[in-house]
Design an enzyme around this catalytic site. Structure first.
Site, PDB file in Angstrom:
ATOM      1  N   ALA A  13      76.034  89.548  43.346  1.00 21.18           N
ATOM      2  CA  ALA A  13      76.676  88.429  42.641  1.00 21.18           C
ATOM      3  C   ALA A  13      76.587  87.131  43.440  1.00 21.18           C
ATOM      4  CB  ALA A  13      78.137  88.769  42.361  1.00 21.18           C
ATOM      5  N   ASN A 105      81.010  92.254  59.718  1.00 21.04           N
ATOM      6  CA  ASN A 105      79.786  92.763  59.089  1.00 21.04           C
ATOM      7  C   ASN A 105      79.428  94.140  59.584  1.00 21.04           C
ATOM      8  OD1 ASN A 105      78.767  90.875  57.130  1.00 21.04           O
ATOM      9  ND2 ASN A 105      78.968  89.439  58.814  1.00 21.04           N
ATOM     10  N   ASP A 159      61.685  82.820  58.230  1.00 20.18           N
ATOM     11  CA  ASP A 159      61.259  82.048  59.408  1.00 20.18           C
ATOM     12  C   ASP A 159      59.728  81.982  59.462  1.00 20.18           C
ATOM     13  OD1 ASP A 159      64.074  82.077  60.496  1.00 20.18           O
ATOM     14  OD2 ASP A 159      63.633  84.219  60.441  1.00 20.18           O
ATOM     15  N   HIS A 187      66.622  86.928  64.213  1.00 17.47           N
ATOM     16  CA  HIS A 187      66.733  85.903  63.163  1.00 17.47           C
ATOM     17  C   HIS A 187      67.952  85.044  63.486  1.00 17.47           C
ATOM     18  CE1 HIS A 187      67.038  83.775  59.411  1.00 17.47           C
ATOM     19  NE2 HIS A 187      68.258  84.208  59.277  1.00 17.47           N
TER      20      HIS A 187
HETATM   21  P1  NAI Z   1      76.870  84.576  49.116  1.00 14.14           P
HETATM   22  O1  NAI Z   1      78.168  84.395  49.839  1.00 14.14           O
HETATM   23  O2  NAI Z   1      76.508  83.665  47.998  1.00 14.14           O
HETATM   24  O3  NAI Z   1      76.790  86.061  48.562  1.00 14.14           O
HETATM   25  C1  NAI Z   1      77.134  87.163  49.334  1.00 14.14           C
HETATM   26  C2  NAI Z   1      77.555  88.247  48.383  1.00 14.14           C
HETATM   27  O4  NAI Z   1      77.786  89.426  49.151  1.00 14.14           O
HETATM   28  C3  NAI Z   1      78.861  87.912  47.654  1.00 14.14           C
HETATM   29  O5  NAI Z   1      78.690  88.156  46.269  1.00 14.14           O
HETATM   30  C4  NAI Z   1      79.841  88.892  48.297  1.00 14.14           C
HETATM   31  O6  NAI Z   1      80.876  89.288  47.419  1.00 14.14           O
HETATM   32  C5  NAI Z   1      78.910  90.052  48.627  1.00 14.14           C
HETATM   33  N1  NAI Z   1      79.480  91.006  49.569  1.00 14.14           N
HETATM   34  C6  NAI Z   1      80.324  90.790  50.613  1.00 14.14           C
HETATM   35  N2  NAI Z   1      80.664  91.950  51.176  1.00 14.14           N
HETATM   36  C7  NAI Z   1      80.019  92.924  50.511  1.00 14.14           C
HETATM   37  C8  NAI Z   1      79.990  94.332  50.609  1.00 14.14           C
HETATM   38  N3  NAI Z   1      80.702  94.972  51.532  1.00 14.14           N
HETATM   39  N4  NAI Z   1      79.203  95.018  49.739  1.00 14.14           N
HETATM   40  C9  NAI Z   1      78.514  94.396  48.797  1.00 14.14           C
HETATM   41  N5  NAI Z   1      78.513  93.061  48.624  1.00 14.14           N
HETATM   42  C10 NAI Z   1      79.265  92.334  49.482  1.00 14.14           C
HETATM   43  O7  NAI Z   1      75.765  84.562  50.263  1.00 14.14           O
HETATM   44  P2  NAI Z   1      74.183  84.387  50.130  1.00 14.14           P
HETATM   45  O8  NAI Z   1      73.853  82.961  50.226  1.00 14.14           O
HETATM   46  O9  NAI Z   1      73.697  85.165  48.966  1.00 14.14           O
HETATM   47  O10 NAI Z   1      73.710  85.034  51.508  1.00 14.14           O
HETATM   48  C11 NAI Z   1      73.882  86.420  51.756  1.00 14.14           C
HETATM   49  C12 NAI Z   1      73.604  86.719  53.222  1.00 14.14           C
HETATM   50  O11 NAI Z   1      72.248  86.461  53.536  1.00 14.14           O
HETATM   51  C13 NAI Z   1      74.425  85.916  54.213  1.00 14.14           C
HETATM   52  O12 NAI Z   1      74.847  86.773  55.252  1.00 14.14           O
HETATM   53  C14 NAI Z   1      73.429  84.923  54.755  1.00 14.14           C
HETATM   54  O13 NAI Z   1      73.789  84.473  56.047  1.00 14.14           O
HETATM   55  C15 NAI Z   1      72.193  85.760  54.776  1.00 14.14           C
HETATM   56  N6  NAI Z   1      70.920  85.030  54.852  1.00 14.14           N
HETATM   57  C16 NAI Z   1      69.934  85.603  55.608  1.00 14.14           C
HETATM   58  C17 NAI Z   1      68.691  85.010  55.720  1.00 14.14           C
HETATM   59  C18 NAI Z   1      67.624  85.627  56.556  1.00 14.14           C
HETATM   60  O14 NAI Z   1      66.579  84.992  56.706  1.00 14.14           O
HETATM   61  N7  NAI Z   1      67.774  86.825  57.107  1.00 14.14           N
HETATM   62  C19 NAI Z   1      68.418  83.736  55.032  1.00 14.14           C
HETATM   63  C20 NAI Z   1      69.498  83.237  54.245  1.00 14.14           C
HETATM   64  C21 NAI Z   1      70.713  83.882  54.167  1.00 14.14           C
END
Ligand code: NAI
Length: 327
Positions: A13, A105, A159, A187
């Site tokens: 979501a 986390n 990246d 990362h």
């Molecule tokens: P967001 O905050 O829009 O969405 C995160 C979703 O994860 C929310 O819907 C939340 O309810 C859900 N969530 C939280 N705990 C959970 C659980 N225990 N089980 C299932 N769902 C859970 O965040 P966004 O922008 O979608 O980013 C998600 C993650 O990706 C963040 O940690 C962000 O830092 C990371 N990210 C990593 C990148 C990479 O290159 N590795 C690049 C960009 C973001």
């Protein structure tokens, strides 16, 4: 028609989820002859919103979408899956230290590692996107003793793609002509974007650029800090580009990397390039028949060696702070 492949997406979501699901269902990830069955996971509070996303998926009438379920139970979401895209994570809240973020986390990825161990297919390919991605991947892997370490990976591909675009712009060549870029390590801002082996049409990029100051003072910090700069400009973190990178990562892992090139994946270290076992580290890899292999025998300069060890040091610190969660 092939049988559908079951794919779990967590944090479905969220903003990356919204950029990811529709492209998977359209066939961008596994090809336009491969049906997919989506198993979406989010926290209970977000399930109503996820219902809306499911309605939109339905309204696209994607020919390849064999079915969708949404749940807040990891054991339901991960049952019989071949691919897990673990995007959901706790964002860093106000006043939260890095240590607190690792802890919050860590708890999520402990539970999800165990669930994967119990109910996923034994050949499941797991991609961790949620940050801190490498250490979250390590925690999930350690909590899934019934799966092989090679099942787990962390996303370095955003990246990697950022590096490709910076280099293409600098040398004035199409991005598709740039090959053999590497993102070593974590990362995070300590990652080491390395263009020493990069080529365009068989020519060494470093010789074409011939400007060490540009590499050290512009290229490396630009790639390292790009995520923060996007947040500053957009008011929220990279989402469409992160979703795109996740699709690239899984696609290449499953269908293979292109000839005469490699990609960067965060994978369990095995001693290669002086990085001891025990962390999930960004390496250059090639993929064939669903299996990745670290590119061997690259020459590493002293400058590179120092950067590679520095990012390794950060991963060891992260790992040591979550020792109690390692199964
Ligand atoms: P967001 O905050 O829009 O969405 C995160 C979703 O994860 C929310 O819907 C939340 O309810 C859900 N969530 C939280 N705990 C959970 C659980 N225990 N089980 C299932 N769902 C859970 O965040 P966004 O922008 O979608 O980013 C998600 C993650 O990706 C963040 O940690 C962000 O830092 C990371 N990210 C990593 C990148 C990479 O290159 N590795 C690049 C960009 C973001």
């Amino acid at each position: 028609m092939k049988p559908p492949i079951r794919i779990a997406v967590t944090g479905a979501a969220g903003q990356i989820g919204y950029s990811l699901l529709f492209r998977i269902a359209a066939g961008d990830m596994l090809g336009n002859d491969q049906p997919v069955f989506l198993q979406l996971l989010d926290i209970p509070r977000l399930l109503p919103s996820l219902k809306g996303v499911m309605m939109e998926l339905e309204d696209c009438a994607f020919p390849l979408l064999a079915g969708v379920i949404a749940t807040d139970d990891p054991n339901t979401a991960f049952r019989d899956i071949s691919i897990a895209m673990l995007v959901g994570a706790r964002p860093r809240g106000k006043g939260m230290e890095r240590k607190d973020l690792l802890e919050a986390n860590g708890a999520i990825f402990t539970t999800q590692g165990r669930a994967l161990d119990e109910v996923a297919r034994r050949d499941v390919k797991v991609l961790i996107v949620g940050n801190p991605a490498n250490t979250n991947a390590y925690i999930a892997m350690k909590n899934a003793p019934g799966l092989k370490p090679e099942n787990f990976s962390a996303m370095m591909r955003l990246d990697h793609n950022r590096a490709l675009s910076q280099i293409a712009a600098k040398v004035g060549q199409p991005v598709s002509s740039i090959r053999k870029v590497i993102i070593w390590g974590n990362h995070s801002a300590t990652q080491y974007p390395d263009l020493n082996h990069a080529e365009t049409d068989g020519n060494k990029i470093s010789l074409l650029i011939n400007d060490p100051a540009w590499i050290e003072d512009y290229f490396i910090p630009t790639v390292q800090k790009r995520g923060a700069v996007v947040i500053e400009a957009r008011g929220s973190s990279s989402a469409a580009s992160a979703a795109n990178a996740a699709i690239n990562h899984v696609r290449d892992w499953v269908l293979g990397t292109r000839e005469n090139d490699w990609i960067s994946m965060g994978i369990p270290s095995d001693g290669s390039y002086g990085i001891p076992e025990g962390v999930i580290y960004g390496y250059p890899v090639t993929c064939r028949d669903g299996v990745y292999r670290i590119v061997p025998d690259l020459e590493i300069s002293e400058f590179s060696q120092a950067k590679m060890q520095a990012t390794y040091g950060e991963l060891v610190e992260e790992r040591d702070s979550v020792k109690h969660l390692l199964g």
